[in-house]
Motif scaffolding. Structure first.
Motif, PDB file in Angstrom:
ATOM      1  N   LEU A  32       0.805  -0.877  -0.143  1.00  0.00           N
ATOM      2  CA  LEU A  32      -0.451  -0.098  -0.080  1.00  0.00           C
ATOM      3  C   LEU A  32       0.934   0.925   0.138  1.00  0.00           C
ATOM      4  CD1 LEU A  32      -2.398  -0.944   2.570  1.00  0.00           C
ATOM      5  CD2 LEU A  32      -2.871  -1.423   0.140  1.00  0.00           C
ATOM      6  N   VAL A  33       0.677   2.564  -1.049  1.00  0.00           N
ATOM      7  CA  VAL A  33       1.484   3.291  -0.875  1.00  0.00           C
ATOM      8  C   VAL A  33       0.117   4.787  -0.636  1.00  0.00           C
ATOM      9  CG1 VAL A  33       3.241   1.687  -2.546  1.00  0.00           C
ATOM     10  CG2 VAL A  33       0.925   3.127  -3.352  1.00  0.00           C
ATOM     11  N   GLY A  34      -0.569   4.919  -0.385  1.00  0.00           N
ATOM     12  CA  GLY A  34      -1.802   5.973  -1.192  1.00  0.00           C
ATOM     13  C   GLY A  34      -1.596   6.115   0.782  1.00  0.00           C
ATOM     14  N   ALA A  35      -1.808   7.723   0.310  1.00  0.00           N
ATOM     15  CA  ALA A  35      -2.109   7.926   2.245  1.00  0.00           C
ATOM     16  C   ALA A  35      -3.670   8.011   2.646  1.00  0.00           C
ATOM     17  CB  ALA A  35      -2.138   9.595   2.361  1.00  0.00           C
ATOM     18  N   LEU A  36      -4.133   7.336   3.688  1.00  0.00           N
ATOM     19  CA  LEU A  36      -5.459   7.539   4.601  1.00  0.00           C
ATOM     20  C   LEU A  36      -5.789   9.287   4.717  1.00  0.00           C
ATOM     21  CD1 LEU A  36      -4.889   5.442   7.926  1.00  0.00           C
ATOM     22  CD2 LEU A  36      -5.046   4.978   5.287  1.00  0.00           C
ATOM     23  N   VAL A  37      -7.084   9.289   3.994  1.00  0.00           N
ATOM     24  CA  VAL A  37      -7.714  10.456   3.999  1.00  0.00           C
ATOM     25  C   VAL A  37      -7.490  11.230   5.059  1.00  0.00           C
ATOM     26  CG1 VAL A  37     -10.349  11.613   3.221  1.00  0.00           C
ATOM     27  CG2 VAL A  37      -8.872   9.687   2.350  1.00  0.00           C
ATOM     28  N   ARG A  38      -8.478  10.433   6.855  1.00  0.00           N
ATOM     29  CA  ARG A  38      -8.431  10.956   7.417  1.00  0.00           C
ATOM     30  C   ARG A  38      -6.869  11.924   8.421  1.00  0.00           C
ATOM     31  NH1 ARG A  38     -13.338  11.059   9.823  1.00  0.00           N
ATOM     32  NH2 ARG A  38     -14.787   9.702   8.739  1.00  0.00           N
ATOM     33  N   LYS A  39      -5.803  10.930   8.289  1.00  0.00           N
ATOM     34  CA  LYS A  39      -4.400  11.147   8.959  1.00  0.00           C
ATOM     35  C   LYS A  39      -3.558  10.689   7.309  1.00  0.00           C
ATOM     36  CE  LYS A  39      -5.084   8.648  13.137  1.00  0.00           C
ATOM     37  NZ  LYS A  39      -5.210   8.106  13.622  1.00  0.00           N
ATOM     38  N   PRO A  40      -3.593  11.831   6.310  1.00  0.00           N
ATOM     39  CA  PRO A  40      -2.905  12.456   5.131  1.00  0.00           C
ATOM     40  C   PRO A  40      -1.055  12.715   5.517  1.00  0.00           C
ATOM     41  CG  PRO A  40      -4.333  14.005   5.731  1.00  0.00           C
ATOM     42  CD  PRO A  40      -4.433  12.860   6.884  1.00  0.00           C
ATOM     43  N   ARG A  41      -0.719  13.587   6.972  1.00  0.00           N
ATOM     44  CA  ARG A  41       0.203  13.969   7.029  1.00  0.00           C
ATOM     45  C   ARG A  41       0.806  12.456   8.024  1.00  0.00           C
ATOM     46  NH1 ARG A  41       0.159  19.235   5.550  1.00  0.00           N
ATOM     47  NH2 ARG A  41      -1.266  20.144   5.637  1.00  0.00           N
ATOM     48  N   GLN A  42       1.382  11.006   7.665  1.00  0.00           N
ATOM     49  CA  GLN A  42       1.449  10.288   8.755  1.00  0.00           C
ATOM     50  C   GLN A  42       1.853   8.704   7.831  1.00  0.00           C
ATOM     51  OE1 GLN A  42      -0.008   7.144   9.286  1.00  0.00           O
ATOM     52  NE2 GLN A  42      -1.484   7.710   8.004  1.00  0.00           N
ATOM     53  N   ASN A  43       2.665   8.359   7.928  1.00  0.00           N
ATOM     54  CA  ASN A  43       2.933   6.975   6.671  1.00  0.00           C
ATOM     55  C   ASN A  43       3.228   5.425   7.776  1.00  0.00           C
ATOM     56  OD1 ASN A  43       5.076   7.555   8.059  1.00  0.00           O
ATOM     57  ND2 ASN A  43       7.154   8.228   6.876  1.00  0.00           N
ATOM     58  N   ASN A  44       2.675   6.118   8.969  1.00  0.00           N
ATOM     59  CA  ASN A  44       2.623   5.104   9.259  1.00  0.00           C
ATOM     60  C   ASN A  44       1.604   3.786   9.296  1.00  0.00           C
ATOM     61  OD1 ASN A  44       4.509   5.214  11.167  1.00  0.00           O
ATOM     62  ND2 ASN A  44       3.289   7.101  13.102  1.00  0.00           N
ATOM     63  N   ARG A  45       0.995   4.215   8.803  1.00  0.00           N
ATOM     64  CA  ARG A  45      -1.117   2.861   8.306  1.00  0.00           C
ATOM     65  C   ARG A  45      -0.509   3.800   6.645  1.00  0.00           C
ATOM     66  NH1 ARG A  45       0.555   0.301  11.488  1.00  0.00           N
ATOM     67  NH2 ARG A  45      -0.856  -0.069  13.208  1.00  0.00           N
ATOM     68  N   LEU A  46      -0.917   2.961   5.684  1.00  0.00           N
ATOM     69  CA  LEU A  46      -1.101   4.170   4.460  1.00  0.00           C
ATOM     70  C   LEU A  46      -2.444   2.997   3.536  1.00  0.00           C
ATOM     71  CD1 LEU A  46       3.022   3.051   3.185  1.00  0.00           C
ATOM     72  CD2 LEU A  46       1.414   5.475   4.344  1.00  0.00           C
ATOM     73  N   GLY A  47      -2.630   3.717   2.437  1.00  0.00           N
ATOM     74  CA  GLY A  47      -3.910   2.892   2.178  1.00  0.00           C
ATOM     75  C   GLY A  47      -3.748   2.786   0.736  1.00  0.00           C
ATOM     76  N   LEU A  48      -4.688   2.731  -0.362  1.00  0.00           N
ATOM     77  CA  LEU A  48      -4.890   3.179  -1.604  1.00  0.00           C
ATOM     78  C   LEU A  48      -3.845   4.053  -2.149  1.00  0.00           C
ATOM     79  CD1 LEU A  48      -8.768   1.643  -2.048  1.00  0.00           C
ATOM     80  CD2 LEU A  48      -6.575   0.040  -2.207  1.00  0.00           C
ATOM     81  N   PRO A  49      -3.639   3.744  -3.623  1.00  0.00           N
ATOM     82  CA  PRO A  49      -3.319   2.323  -4.862  1.00  0.00           C
ATOM     83  C   PRO A  49      -2.717   1.450  -3.515  1.00  0.00           C
ATOM     84  CG  PRO A  49      -2.306   3.475  -5.234  1.00  0.00           C
ATOM     85  CD  PRO A  49      -2.602   4.523  -4.316  1.00  0.00           C
ATOM     86  N   LEU A  50      -2.969   0.179  -3.925  1.00  0.00           N
ATOM     87  CA  LEU A  50      -1.978  -1.408  -3.793  1.00  0.00           C
ATOM     88  C   LEU A  50      -0.823  -0.976  -4.943  1.00  0.00           C
ATOM     89  CD1 LEU A  50      -1.434  -3.258  -1.560  1.00  0.00           C
ATOM     90  CD2 LEU A  50      -2.212  -5.171  -3.639  1.00  0.00           C
ATOM     91  N   GLN A  51       0.450  -0.852  -4.454  1.00  0.00           N
ATOM     92  CA  GLN A  51       1.458  -1.233  -6.198  1.00  0.00           C
ATOM     93  C   GLN A  51       1.661  -2.526  -5.882  1.00  0.00           C
ATOM     94  OE1 GLN A  51       5.207   1.668  -5.231  1.00  0.00           O
ATOM     95  NE2 GLN A  51       5.713   0.226  -6.979  1.00  0.00           N
TER      96      GLN A  51
END
Length: 308
Positions: A32-51
């Motif tokens: 997963l390489v996308g930012a979460l909508v609710r927490k876009p300024r962190q990289n501990n938990r990532l979301g879509l898209p999937l690379q």
């Protein structure tokens, strides 16, 4: 059919349902390489898209579970794109005098249409509220006016109740500030536009891996281990090509570090020693792998036994 979107040689999956199928039914993990909508300024938990790794994408295509596509422009869009290069930076028209639509223009249009729709809803709600309270508002105003007349000693004969002034010309006088509008943040790619399927059996700017010796060896090794029931991820953080897990990486640690070499290529002794020490330090077994033209894969394991 799962759509794998190709961009500059990288493969992405945009739908959560497809990601679930890829992991649960096909045993492929991706990243997963996308930012979460609710927490876009962190990289501990990532979301879509999937690379996906190129090997994962190729495997999905070969088993008939997916197809690889890339976005392309229609003839008119291509013409507009070519014409836009001839338009000055401050101009918004093509050579034909037609407006040049961009992603920013489309977003502004969406905001404008959304504002009009929300204003209409707010206006209807305002009218409904005023109509339901009109009699009470009119009675209260009449009562206050009668009290003022009595205090001033004037006649208290007042006209019959009529519609309140707020309902008159409400459409023109109603104010709905843009700061109050709700903006929808999309969490999925709702439209992919024009796409063209990519042939993985031909080298192209979108798929440069075909015919590369390194990729062919990596893919044959990847497919062989996947067929044995292992889960594989990118192994670059451990100095290898792949990390091999006995089950889903959410439940197991990796057991092996895979390093791929071309068939019958001599491996420097220093590389073997480095790989053995690496595996010992991270408590994993190093697999030196190669594959011949027929696809037969050879595995050589390295484990540091120390002095006896």
């Amino acid at each position: 059919m799962i759509l794998l979107h190709l961009l500059d040689g990288k493969v992405f999956v945009w739908k959560a349902e497809d990601v679930q199928v890829i992991r649960e039914q096909h045993g492929l993990v991706g990243n997963l390489v996308g930012a979460l909508v609710r927490k876009p300024r962190q990289n501990n938990r990532l979301g879509l898209p999937l690379q996906l790794l190129p090997e994962e994408a190729r495997l999905l295509v070969e088993i008939g579970a997916a197809s690889v596509v890339h976005s392309c422009l229609s003839n008119k869009e291509q013409q507009n794109d070519d014409n836009s290069e001839m338009v000055s930076a401050g101009s918004s028209l093509t050579n034909d005098g037609e407006p040049l639509h961009t992603g920013e223009d489309a977003y502004e249009q969406y905001l404008s249409e959304s504002y009009k729709e929300q204003r209409n809803f707010a206006l209807k709600d305002k009218r409904r509220t005023l109509e339901s309270l009109a009699d009470r508002i009119a009675e209260g105003r009449t009562r206050r006016k009668r009290q003022r007349c009595e205090q001033a000693g004037e006649s208290n004969e007042l006209p019959a109740l009529g519609p309140i002034k707020e309902l008159q010309n409400l459409e023109e006088n109603f104010i709905f500030p843009k700061e109050a509008m709700m903006i929808h943040l999309p969490t999925a790619r709702t439209a992919v536009g024009n796409v063209k399927e990519v042939d993985l059996n031909q080298a192209s700017a979108h798929w440069p891996y075909y015919g590369q010796e390194t990729h062919e060896v990596r893919y044959k090794v990847f497919r062989n281990l996947w067929q044995k029931g292992y889960f594989l991820t990118n192994g670059s953080k451990f100095g290898g090509d792949f990390l091999v897990y006995p089950g889903d990486p959410m439940r197991f640690h990796a057991h092996y570090i895979v390093i791929c070499y071309p068939y019958k290529k001599e491996i420097p002794l220093s590389d073997i020693i480095s790989a053995g020490r690496l595996g010992t330090n991270v408590k994993k077994t190093v697999l030196l792998c190669s594959a011949d033209k027929e696809g037969a894969v050879t595995f050589t394991s390295l484990q540091w036994s120390g002095l006896q």
